[in-house]
Design an enzyme around this catalytic site. Structure first.
Site, PDB file in Angstrom:
ATOM      1  CB  CYS A  11      36.860  46.460  43.145  1.00  0.00           C
ATOM      2  SG  CYS A  11      37.212  47.985  42.260  1.00  0.00           S
ATOM      3  CB  CYS A  85      39.474  42.715  46.560  1.00  0.00           C
ATOM      4  SG  CYS A  85      38.666  42.861  48.144  1.00  0.00           S
ATOM      5  CB  CYS A  89      39.467  42.728  51.947  1.00  0.00           C
ATOM      6  SG  CYS A  89      39.063  43.292  50.301  1.00  0.00           S
TER       7      CYS A  89
END
Length: 132
Positions: A11, A85, A89
């Protein structure tokens, strides 16, 4: 010899959702799964309300610290679970990715964080079942 699957929870701040998910997975799966968590912009410390919510169910995450998300952590994981996120990522072909839409516990009181904690547990239980 079988290797343990590695699960990475991600996150933004690595201070709430991903820490609670990692705590649940360690608690429910024990040594059968390698557990990691990280954040694209890690906070200085774990959200104290997330710590309190997990303590209520007998899981202590006070010693955990937010960590920066690295490409190596993603490459070394079998399953990458993201929680808000977005594009931060890194994506690697062949990895299993799941995106869990969960409310952010940041700035919320314990009454608001409990249902998030419980939903994370439900999803972690499903994740464990899918790994077997």
């Amino acid at each position: 010899m079988t290797t343990r699957p590695a699960v990475l929870f991600v996150c933004v701040h690595n201070a709430g959702r991903s820490q609670m998910a990692a705590g649940w997975l360690r608690h429910l799966a024990g040594e059968t799964v390698e557990v990691r968590s990280a954040g694209s912009e890690p906070a200085d410390r774990i959200n104290p309300v997330a710590v309190e919510a997990m303590r209520e169910v007998g899981i202590d995450i006070t010693a955990n610290t937010p960590r920066i998300l690295t490409s190596e952590a993603v490459q070394d994981s079998d399953v990458v679970v993201t929680m808000g996120c977005g594009d931060a990522c890194p994506f690697y072909p062949g990895k299993r990715y799941e995106d869990w839409e969960l409310d952010d516990p940041a700035g919320q009181d314990i009454e608001a964080v409990r249902p998030i904690r419980d939903e994370i547990r439900r999803r972690v239980e499903e994740l464990i079942a899918s790994l077997s």
